[in-house]
Structure formats: structure tokens, C-alpha cells
Design a protein around this motif. Sequence first.
Motif, short mmCIF file in Angstrom:
data_model
loop_
_atom_site.label_atom_id
_atom_site.label_comp_id
_atom_site.label_asym_id
_atom_site.label_seq_id
_atom_site.Cartn_x
_atom_site.Cartn_y
_atom_site.Cartn_z
N GLN A 108 -5.37 2.91 -5.82
CA GLN A 108 -5.91 2.05 -6.87
C GLN A 108 -6.55 0.79 -6.32
OE1 GLN A 108 -2.79 2.29 -6.02
NE2 GLN A 108 -1.57 0.50 -6.52
N ASP A 109 -6.49 0.60 -5.00
CA ASP A 109 -7.02 -0.61 -4.38
C ASP A 109 -8.19 -0.29 -3.45
OD1 ASP A 109 -5.05 -2.09 -5.63
OD2 ASP A 109 -3.65 -1.87 -3.94
N ALA A 147 -11.34 5.46 -3.64
CA ALA A 147 -10.67 4.91 -2.46
C ALA A 147 -11.24 5.49 -1.18
CB ALA A 147 -9.17 5.16 -2.54
N ASP A 172 -9.17 -4.41 2.08
CA ASP A 172 -9.37 -5.84 2.23
C ASP A 172 -9.92 -6.17 3.62
OD1 ASP A 172 -7.20 -5.64 3.94
OD2 ASP A 172 -5.78 -6.59 2.57
N SER A 184 0.82 -1.22 0.00
CA SER A 184 0.00 0.00 0.00
C SER A 184 0.85 1.26 0.00
CB SER A 184 -0.94 0.01 1.21
OG SER A 184 -0.21 -0.02 2.42
#
Length: 703
Positions: free
Chosen positions: A122-123, A160, A126, A34
Motif C-alpha cells: 500500500q506504500d 507497488a 521512500d 513494511s
Amino acid sequence: MGHKQNGTTPAASAPSPTDPASLRNVVLVGPSSSGKTALIEALLALTGTVPRAGSVPDGTTVCDHEAASVEQQRSVGLAVAPVEHGECKVNLIDTPGYADFVGEVRAGLRAADAALFVVAAQDGVDAATRALWQECATVGMPRAVVIARLDAARADVDAATTACQEAFGAGVVPLYLPHRASDGTLLGLVGVLTENIYDYSTGSTAVVDRADEATRAAVGPQRGELLEAIISESEDEALMDRYLAGEDIDEDTLVADLETAVARGELHPVLPVCAESGVGLAELLDGITRGFPSPKEHTIAEFTDPQGRSPRRLTPDPDGPLAAEIVHTSADSYVGRVSLARVFSGTLLPERSVHVSGHGMAERGHPDHDEDEKVAHVYSPLGASLRAVAHCVAGDLCALTKIGSAETGDTVSDPSDPLLLTPWPMPEPLLPIAVVARNRSDEDAMARNLNRLIAADPTLRLDRDTETHQLVLWCMGEAHADVALQRLREGGAEIETEPIRVAFRQTFAQAANGHGKHVKQSGGHGQYAVCDIEVEPLPRGSGFEFLDKVVGGAVPRQFIPSVEKGVRAQAEKGLAEGQPLVDLRVTLVDGKAHSVDSSDSAFQTAGSLALKAAAEQAGLTTLEPVDEVAVRLPDEHLGAILGDLSSRRGKVVGTEPEDTGWTVVRAHVPASELVRYSVNVRSLSSGSATFTRNFSSYEPAPT
């Protein structure tokens, strides 16, 4: 290796504050890749702590100084990098993002007063990061969110931020928003609170200007949401009245209430940052120093004396009683063992005696201990570098060397007033690795290095299995095991691994009789003993019973215990190597003795022979250990986990909902099917599932 320092070579003058109010301890947590380590490098370079930022791919970063980190290009251990900003010293604590190294993350949480959750632009977020957020919420840890890697392909700050708000819940509000050109190019940031433009289009230093009317109108809804959150969570009623009256509130007042709301763990500002271009770095440091709590606002856990008596609360007072904790232990090739300490109360000084207490971790291979040691030097750590300082006050972090008895989790205090802080909870390591010295000359080196490894890492456990005769190192997962083995080998131990052996048992398939006869004549006194036994299997878990039903003195009373001793010895040894006989009732019913040649040893041998004879008649059933397993997982992975348990011959005994969107599955699973289960369950659940296991029973193994 670029600018990275080793040993005690100074990289720059080390800040050494005297007032806890000028300290900020911030732990960076978040998924692997990250951008946590790269962000710290950029902040080190921005503040002049290092000449230039290092590179993760090149292995030149300050925090990833271990060989394993350089090889794997990811953090595998906790590291501290202090910077100075304004009047504050900020201890940036880098932690691994991979789930195997949760012990390092929890050590970082223990050392810090606030947490920065770093999420790549971009993520998404989780499940493991959501679980860590909830863990921080449970203990009231102040949190903020950094949206990093703005320069990555597919980076989307808005998406995000929305993902963080959905994952982390109420209180997540932007403190800055992206400032873009008409074509969408990122130019800098817009301060939601300040209504300023921070323009980075001309370089890594922002040009600050007042936002135009159109921009202020565009961010107006977010600013209103932020102001209401600040006022509401800080519970400043006077400010609420001023806000509702439409009064223009000055920035300093709002920032003071922002700090209050963040310190209470209720408000979580979001800050976009790009380590590569420098966008947002200065604003992040401003947010940390102005909006994050100092150690004075951190609630310290309860201390007792080493016997667990006389509980008391301490405050971060430099003049108070000395109370510190070893939160991390590492080995340096120049100075040996290095202990990272968080000072909670008092002041740690060089050339002074301290008391080291370690209690409550005996099950992890850390026996209780209390020792007096002398602190030779006190250092400010900068990654692997150690810079000598004159003191370490309450609220600060420091490194100590050559404190031989200190282990991770130990309490350091004044010898005249010894204290103990309960160690932080650690998850059970569930991946077993059997280690063996390559040859006999390596055994001593392996033993020394294993002891050092266990002392440094409380998530490891070392078992010496008396049944399989294996030395088993229990780890959190494959990555953790790889690092542990590498550290062992770097310490000079030539080691190998071998497959884990599971301790099986055997029992009788049916009742049977056994005749044991031991007669031997070889001149002088001979040996003579005869015994007859009846053997019957018992229910699982009944153990071993021996009954005497001899009549008429066929076996003299003094030899009946000898028969029992021989039968028990044979049962413990088993008829197959390493598989004891269990759940049996053995009844001695008859026998013969000789007035001269009978003896204790002769009847022991006869008892052993009788049990073997009975086993040949009855046949044996092999029993395997079965564990009770509890898997905690997100609901979306329930089907995959249930299918996998079934493939492992598991018997599901129930499912229970826990929290929203989570389920606990309970099952009985053969231990031989669980050797690598920690790896598989993580793979099946995208790293989100956790499990516990406890021995349940022995059950017949499939033939």
C-alpha cells in the motif's frame, strides 16, 4: 511472551551445515512498518522452526526480543533467524527500518550475501530506501524485491511493483504476479517463469496447477521480458540463441541462469508475499534457495595482518585459514555479552583459542587492540535464543559468548595466523546527548555501561568535553538516543540528561592597556610585582601571542616568563566562566620589581591582573563556534532546507548538483543552532537528507 526463547534454551534443533554451497545469507531491509519482522515470523512458522508465528503488537516475535523493540513495536537492532528449506540453511537477517539505526542495517549487509528489499503493497518507495538501494548497487550486493502486506487496506501489488521499477531502475522484473478472481479478490500467484498457478484460496498451502491458456497469454509479455532479462544479464549466449530460435527452454536451465544474473547484481526479481495468509511464502523460500547466491559466490573483502600489511584474498573454504568478523554485539541477561560473527573462511570450533583484532576505529572510541581469547561454545542464534552447534563453517553465522575483548567490527582469526578486516564505513552520529549520573554512587555503573554500549554500537561516539565538562553521547537521532539511554538504564545505571552546552570564546573589542599591581606585606618576605601591558585583538583564528618590549630592565629577565605565564593562564580561564580569551596579542611594555619581595608567583598574579584591567577598558566580544555544514538532499526539498538554514542564522556558501535529482548545500551555521539539526533535517526531507559538519571558525555572537 509466546514462543520466544531466551538465553541458551533450545527452541528447535539448530541446522549446522558443512558445505557453504548449502547456505544462503539474506538481509531484509526496507522502510519501518513494511512488514519485515512479520514476514520472518511467517517463514519461521512455515518451516516449523517455531510452533506458531509471533505478533509484533503483542511483542512475541523472535527477532524483536529487546525491551525497546517491544515497547516501540518496531525493530531497533539486528537479529538472525535461520530456517531450513530443502537442502539449504537460510539465515534471515532482520534489520530496523528506521533511519536512526543505519548501523544495524550496514552490519546486516556485511553479514549477508544478498538483500531482500521489503516494500509494503500500500506504500511507495521512500527516498531513504532508494538511497540504500544505490548503496547496495555500489558494492554489487545482489538484490530482490518483496511486495509485502498484500492483505492491507489499499494494497496494490501492480502499483507497488511499478513504483519499485521507477525507483530502482532497470533489472526489476516480476517473478510472480497476483492471481485474482473476476471480482478482484486475491487468490494466489501466477509464476511468470513457470507459468503455474499457485492457488491459496483453500488455505495457507498452495495448490499448484498449470495456468490455462488465457492466463498464459495474459502474462506472456511479462514472461518474455523476464526471459530476455535473465538471458541478457547472465550473458548466456547459447541460451540466447535457443530463445531466439523459439526453442522451449526447461525450467532448471532458466533458474540456473536466473541465479547467475541475480548474483551479478543486475537482475532483481519481484515476489508478492502475504505473511498473514501465507500467499507466496513457499515461493519466496524457493526463490531464495534456487535464485540467490551462496557464500561461494560472494566476493570477500581483502584481509591483512593486524599491522595492515600482507594483503590477501580468501575464499569461503571450510579448510582455509580462520577469518571471521564480529558484525553485532548484544547483552543477554543470562550469558552476558553475545557476539554475532560471520565466518568468511575456515571453520570456527568450540574450545579453541582465537585472535581478536580491532583496528581503525579509535576516533569512535574503540582503541586498537589485539588479544588472544578462548571460544568456549559456538551457538546458532535464533533471535535471543542460543542453540549450541559443533562448528560454524565458512559462509555461516554464529554467536559467541564471553569473548571479553571482542567489539563490533573486530576480526576473529587463528592465533598462529592473525588477520584483520577493515571495518565497514559508518556515518557520523550528529545528535549530542549530555548524560550525567543521578548521584555519585551511579558514576561507576554509568562508566561501565557506557563502555559496553560503545563497544557494541559503532554508530555511537562518546566525548568528554574538557571545556564544558560534559559527557556527551553522540547518536544518530532521537530514536537511537532513546534506545541507547534505555540500554544504559537496563544495565543498572541511574542516569539523567542535561542540555548541551556550547563552548564560547571571548576576545577584545578594541586595543587597550592594562596595569597589574600585586603588592602584599604580611611579615617576612612580601610579594611585589608591577607590570604594564598593551593588548590588541588579532584576526580570527590567530590564537595568542606574547611579546616582550621592556626596556631598561624594568622587569627583570627572569620574571618576564612569569608575566607571560600569568597572562596565558588568565586567558585560558577567561573572564566569564568557561569562555577563554582568544585571538590576542599581549605586549609587556613596563613594570617594577623589588629586590627582595619580587617572585615568580607575584609576577604571574600581576600579569593576570593586568589582563583583567585591559579587558575592563576595552570591552569583550563573545565568539561562538561556527561549523561548515554539507547537506545532501533530494531536489524537491531544497526550498525547505534553505529556509531552515536561514532561520538558524546559516550562511549558504554554495549548492552543487550531485547525481540525478540530488543537491548538496554547503553553509556556515552556528554550532548552537545544530544541536538538534539531525532531527529537523530528517523531518523536513521525509527522512531522506543527510548532512556532515566540521568546525570552521569562531565568529562574533549576536548581542
